[in-house]
Scaffold this motif. Structure first.
Motif, mmCIF file in Angstrom:
data_model
loop_
_atom_site.group_PDB
_atom_site.id
_atom_site.type_symbol
_atom_site.label_atom_id
_atom_site.label_comp_id
_atom_site.label_asym_id
_atom_site.label_seq_id
_atom_site.Cartn_x
_atom_site.Cartn_y
_atom_site.Cartn_z
ATOM 1 N N MET A 281 0.849 -1.194 0.000
ATOM 2 C CA MET A 281 0.000 0.000 0.000
ATOM 3 C C MET A 281 0.882 1.241 0.000
ATOM 4 O O MET A 281 1.862 1.320 0.750
ATOM 5 N N ARG A 282 0.536 2.190 -0.843
ATOM 6 C CA ARG A 282 1.188 3.496 -0.812
ATOM 7 C C ARG A 282 0.674 4.243 0.405
ATOM 8 O O ARG A 282 -0.535 4.317 0.640
ATOM 9 N N LEU A 283 1.564 4.802 1.182
ATOM 10 C CA LEU A 283 1.170 5.475 2.407
ATOM 11 C C LEU A 283 0.924 6.962 2.222
ATOM 12 O O LEU A 283 0.085 7.541 2.920
ATOM 13 N N ASP A 284 1.624 7.602 1.299
ATOM 14 C CA ASP A 284 1.569 9.062 1.189
ATOM 15 C C ASP A 284 0.552 9.525 0.150
ATOM 16 O O ASP A 284 0.805 10.424 -0.648
ATOM 17 N N ASN A 285 -0.616 8.880 0.121
ATOM 18 C CA ASN A 285 -1.716 9.387 -0.701
ATOM 19 C C ASN A 285 -3.016 9.143 0.043
ATOM 20 O O ASN A 285 -3.028 8.599 1.142
#
Length: 288
Positions: A281-285
């Motif tokens: 999972m991308r965290l910064d979006n």
């Protein structure tokens, strides 16, 4: 839908489509298709005037022969799904057909996965991403100029194939969002091998990713703290954890990054019995 049995036939079909000024969307698969694959096909159809799919269980990317043998197979169902969902052409092949220049008695030389193959998957599946890069190189050369669609679930793999596409000059690689069950479990062909009683614990993978995301949203930027947030959830399950890691998705590194992060990808690999599951999972979006 046209069903071709060799890469040579598929290569000619793709060339004929380009001669007709068609644009080609390509979805490479190993079969055992699910909604995730069909979402890639749907996008390929929407963004191109012709679309094709490959079905090939690539032995070069399996370090374990038993894992290769156990991989789900259901060609008739796959072909029916593709026909019902607007695929124009599907092709198969054998190793001998993909690598006709190699003596069948000799081993096929693998293309190193490169920088993006370092760490994580390399440690737990040595040679796997080399095998992926080797077959995808051939698939790209069969299909030629096109857009190729991959799911983000296999995040490190998407980095490797994107790097390959840059190296050979085509295709345009499109990375599409992970498709999930209602429980959050990432769709995978291997999910069919899970037992009903394992369903609760495997969702801990998604819950662990969400925990890291929550920490990020609360301002945490230390990669070790984010990693521990995932580990705390995973260790309360019967999953065997291979890795729960944080990486900078724009500056891939084999080892964990240090210091204050401005962007982050959380990645998990774990086993439930004999079934290996990966997710990220991308965290910064703002997208879960």
């Amino acid at each position: 839908m046209l069903h071709l049995s060799s890469p040579a036939e598929a290569k000619e079909w793709c060339a004929s489509q380009r001669r007709l000024n068609q644009t080609i969307g390509f979805v490479p698969t190993m079969g055992a298709l699910h909604r995730g694959h069909l979402s890639l096909l749907d996008r390929a159809r929407r963004e191109n005037t012709a679309c094709c799919v490959s079905i090939f269980i690539n032995p070069l990317q399996f370090e374990d022969g038993q894992d290769f043998d156990a991989y789900p197979r259901n060609l008739d169902t796959d072909l029916s799904l593709l026909a019902d969902n607007g695929c124009d052409m599907v092709f198969e092949g054998t190793l001998e057909q993909f690598f006709p220049e190699i003596d069948p008695k000799e081993s096929i030389p693998l293309i190193p996965a490169g920088h993006f193959g370092k760490g994580l998957e390399e440690e737990f599946r040595p040679g796997h991403l080399d095998g992926v890069r080797t077959i995808v190189d051939r698939l790209f050369k069969v299909v030629g100029e096109s857009k190729a669609y991959f799911g983000e679930k296999d995040f490190q793999q998407t980095l490797v194939v994107s790097d390959l596409a840059r190296a050979i000059g085509y295709p345009e690689v499109i990375v599409c969002p992970t498709v999930r069950e209602v429980s959050g479990l990432a769709l995978s062909s291997r999910n069919s091998l899970l037992k009903a009683e394992q369903a609760s614990d495997v969702t801990k993978i998604y819950q662990a990713l969400l925990a890291a995301k929550k920490f990020w949203q609360q301002g945490e930027r230390n990669p070790e703290t984010l990693r521990r947030a995932m580990n705390d959830i995973l260790e309360a399950s019967t999953l065997v954890i291979e890795y729960a890691a944080i990486r900078d998705p724009e500056n891939w590194s084999a080892s964990p990054p240090y210091g204050h992060l401005t962007q982050a990808q959380a990645l998990i690999a774990a086993r439930m019995g004999s079934v290996r599951l990966i997710d990220n999972m991308r965290l910064d979006n703002d997208t879960p």
